[in-house]
Enzyme design. Structure first.
Site, PDB file in Angstrom:
ATOM      1  N   GLN A  75       3.846 -42.978   0.298  1.00  8.29           N
ATOM      2  CA  GLN A  75       4.706 -44.037  -0.314  1.00  8.29           C
ATOM      3  C   GLN A  75       4.069 -45.529   0.239  1.00  8.29           C
ATOM      4  O   GLN A  75       3.591 -45.836   1.344  1.00  8.29           O
ATOM      5  CB  GLN A  75       5.990 -43.828  -0.037  1.00  8.29           C
ATOM      6  N   CYS A  81      10.647 -43.976  -3.489  1.00  9.89           N
ATOM      7  CA  CYS A  81      10.473 -42.542  -2.714  1.00  9.89           C
ATOM      8  C   CYS A  81      11.050 -41.619  -3.666  1.00  9.89           C
ATOM      9  O   CYS A  81      10.488 -40.430  -3.905  1.00  9.89           O
ATOM     10  CB  CYS A  81      11.401 -42.579  -1.433  1.00  9.89           C
ATOM     11  N   HIS A 252      17.330 -41.489   1.001  1.00  6.24           N
ATOM     12  CA  HIS A 252      15.917 -41.281   0.784  1.00  6.24           C
ATOM     13  C   HIS A 252      15.761 -39.967   0.155  1.00  6.24           C
ATOM     14  O   HIS A 252      16.315 -38.886   0.368  1.00  6.24           O
ATOM     15  CB  HIS A 252      15.309 -41.133   2.152  1.00  6.24           C
ATOM     16  N   ASN A 284       9.246 -35.140   3.198  1.00  8.52           N
ATOM     17  CA  ASN A 284       9.510 -36.579   3.267  1.00  8.52           C
ATOM     18  C   ASN A 284       8.353 -37.304   2.583  1.00  8.52           C
ATOM     19  O   ASN A 284       7.246 -37.395   3.119  1.00  8.52           O
ATOM     20  CB  ASN A 284       9.600 -37.042   4.709  1.00  8.52           C
ATOM     21  N   TRP A 286       7.258 -40.193   2.777  1.00  5.00           N
ATOM     22  CA  TRP A 286       6.587 -40.971   3.786  1.00  5.00           C
ATOM     23  C   TRP A 286       5.483 -40.297   4.473  1.00  5.00           C
ATOM     24  O   TRP A 286       4.586 -40.804   5.188  1.00  5.00           O
ATOM     25  CB  TRP A 286       7.380 -41.703   4.877  1.00  5.00           C
TER      26      TRP A 286
END
Length: 640
Positions: A75, A81, A252, A284, A286
């Protein structure tokens, strides 16, 4: 799925690429230019941006490096997200990403033919009932030589950045992706239907039986190539992206990348014991910050699983953002789950085939109540019934019905991104078995969706055999907009819009007569029917002026709860309404009795309990059993 593909903004990819090759120039998109206008609604908030082509960022650019994977994505400086999580799910399904990224081999950089490269790409997203083909150039926003937004772990891999740019173009600009709904992105990637689920409301953390049923549903969606996302609800702005002690992040979106029953134990003993744990794997966006509880990457629990089983699951110990947890812990920590089903309508598939009905409609205002189609939700009793109405049949004894109501995205149509989606939803009403004209009073409400200002509202409901009307509405009356209604059933539902209020006056009406009365016959129940060889399988037939309505068969009962309605527009007010009861038999059905009704509009007694009688010349003879009937008659044809 690609029967309907439209060129977004009228830009034809093949024609534009051919033109660039002929001129020897790289494509520059005039619709989505390399300026701040394509990034922000108003003000640049990230500093001096330079738009660079992949060749300016690395010497050997590719769409894919070592294939496509959920691990490719990182991201960027957008709060998207939700989009990146959807991309992670997409990357795990080859059959799906090849539809979003068509002709990917042809679009890939070819070092052997550098002259064939024209700096142009195209991607496809499903919007409002059709696939939109989005053309972009390859200029990407950078700051200090680094990509600003979504990017891959490999510095020379660009599929994620280019897909994000095409999606930003579809939505108006990059800033339009700052905050969004994973359910929408999953639907845009697949053309499927997204079902949001509130895990707290369902009580899955405490109820083991409900949790096991949910796991089966999640596993089925995953095994049938559906996409799944989840999140932990943030109750305030301060909680957004706050990290919990267990490593999970609030507010998230996570992509679910696998759902499995994991075999515990080692060697042959493990196979004989057949002890399995229900588990779920997620990622995730990220690319870091993982779950640190039981069954996390380096936890002791993995020693309970054989090496071969760990390899089969692809268990790693690096901080790549992907992790496993038990489904019990998942339901304990996560609050929201999105299941995006790919609705299979192919008869060639081994999986369940759904029958799909697609209806496009609109909410529109009119001063005439009979022509107004913007009545608001059922709270507005005076106008609710003025909304669009769609009738469909459930032809099985009971059928699982999926209903998806989608509106045009108002945010993407606004230059400032302030266009508000309407709060939309729908009601399902059980109606007369022969209803073919619009309802003018509410009938039996059997279900309703939530009302929310999202692009899509979904409902999954088990319905009994019968005829139903869906009333899609805005929450408040007087609002206007277009919508797409999709209904999925196990057998064809014969869905159609109800547009007429009463039987039309035609030349045939002059010859055969006009309807003068409308009667609604509601057969509620029978009691004490004549005994049959078995307990009895009765059904009822309502007839009036040659039109008949037949109920489903009720098994093994002498006291059936029929609860069925028929609607009759009567040209001969003096002709009586007949209701006959039969018992279903293998060779020939047996007559159990009948009643007759006048259907006089002056009869103020709506509910009647009537003794069953014989027919023909023996009508005066009573037969065992009574029938409870509710009858409403009016000379105003738009009364019912």
């Amino acid at each position: 799925m690609f029967s309907s593909v439209t060129a977004h903004e009228g830009q034809n990819y093949s024609a534009l690429k051919k033109k660039c090759r002929q001129s020897g120039s790289l494509f520059e998109d005039p619709v989505f230019p390399a300026t701040d206008k394509s990034m922000f609604y108003q003000n640049n908030n990230i500093g001096r941006v330079q738009w660079k082509r992949p060749k300016e960022l690395c010497s050997d650019p590719h769409l894919f490096v070592h294939g496509i994977s959920a691990h490719d994505l990182r991201q960027g400086q957008l709060g998207n997200c939700w989009f990146v999580a959807a991309c992670s799910s997409l990357a795990s399904r080859e059959s799906l990403w090849q539809k979003v990224i068509p002709d990917w081999k042809e679009q890939e950089w070819n070092p052997e033919k550098p002259e064939s490269y024209a700096g142009i790409f195209h991607f496809r997203f499903w919007r409002f009932g059709e696939w939109a083909d989005i053309v972009i150039d390859d200029r990407l926003p950078t700051v200090n030589g680094q990509l600003v937004y979504c990017h891959s772990n490999d510095s020379n891999e660009f599929w994620s950045a280019l897909v994000e740019k095409a999606y930003a173009k579809l939505n108006g600009c990059y800033e339009a992706l700052d905050g969004g709904n994973t359910a929408d992105a999953l639907m845009d990637f697949t053309g499927g239907v997204s079902e949001p689920m509130d895990l707290l409301e369902g009580g899955y953390a405490q109820d083991e039986e409900a949790r096991n049923q949910l796991f089966e549903r999640v596993l089925k969606v995953h095994n049938r190539d559906g996409l799944i996302s989840c999140s932990i609800r943030a109750n305030s702005q301060a909680e957004m992206e706050a990290k919990l002690d267990c490593g999970l992040v609030k507010g998230h979106a996570y992509a679910v990348t696998d759902v499995r029953r994991v075999r515990l134990g080692h060697g042959l003993l493990a196979y004989f014991k057949s002890e399995k744990l229900t588990m779920i794997r997620m990622r995730n966006p990220w690319g870091e910050k993982e779950w640190t509880g039981p069954w996390s990457d380096s936890s002791e629990e993995w020693k309970k699983v054989s090496k071969s089983e760990r390899e089969r699951l692809g268990v790693t110990v690096q901080d790549d953002g992907e992790f496993w947890m038990t489904f019990e812990d998942f339901c304990k920590y996560f609050t929201d789950l999105i299941l995006c089903r790919l609705i299979n309508t192919s008869y060639l598939s081994i999986h369940k085939t759904w029958e799909e009905a697609v209806m496009k409609g609109s909410w529109s205002q009119h001063d005439d109540p009979l022509k107004n189609r913007s009545g608001g939700c059922i709270n507005h009793k005076a106008t609710f019934i003025q909304n669009p109405q769609y009738v469909f049949d459930v032809k099985k004894v009971e059928d699982e019905v999926l209903i998806c109501l989608q509106q045009e995205d108002k945010r993407s149509q606004s230059k400032e991104g302030r266009g508000e989606n309407l709060a939309i939803g729908f009601d399902i009403q059980r109606v007369e078995l022969n209803r073919s004209f619009r309802m003018h009073t509410t009938q039996d409400k059997v279900a309703s969706s939530i009302y929310i200002n999202s692009r899509c509202v979904f409902l999954r409901k088990d319905l009994k055999e019968g005829r139903y009307v869906i009333v899609p509405t805005t929450f408040d009356p007087g609002l206007q907009g277009k919508f797409l209604l999709r209904i999925f059933t196990d057998v064809p539902s014969d869905c159609k819009e109800l547009t007429q209020d009463e039987p039309p006056h035609t030349c045939w009406s002059n010859m055969c007569g006009y309807a003068q009365l409308v009667s609604q016959v509601h057969v509620l129940q029978a009691r004490g029917l004549q005994a049959q060889d078995s307990d009895g399988d009765p059904y009822v037939i309502i007839s009036c002026e040659g039109e008949k309505v037949r109920s489903p068969v009720h098994k093994d009962t002498r006291d059936p709860e029929f609860d069925i309605k028929g609607l009759f527009y009567r040209k001969k007010p003096k002709e009586r309404i007949h209701i006959e009861i039969y018992n279903k038999n293998v060779l020939m059905d047996s007559f159990l009795g009948q009643v007759t009704l006048n259907g006089d509009p002056n009869d103020l007694q709506e509910q009647h309990t009537l003794q069953l009688r014989d027919k023909g010349s023996r009508q005066s003879n009573d037969l065992p059993g009574t029938l409870v009937v509710r009858l409403t008659t009016s000379s105003v044809l738009t009364k019912i």
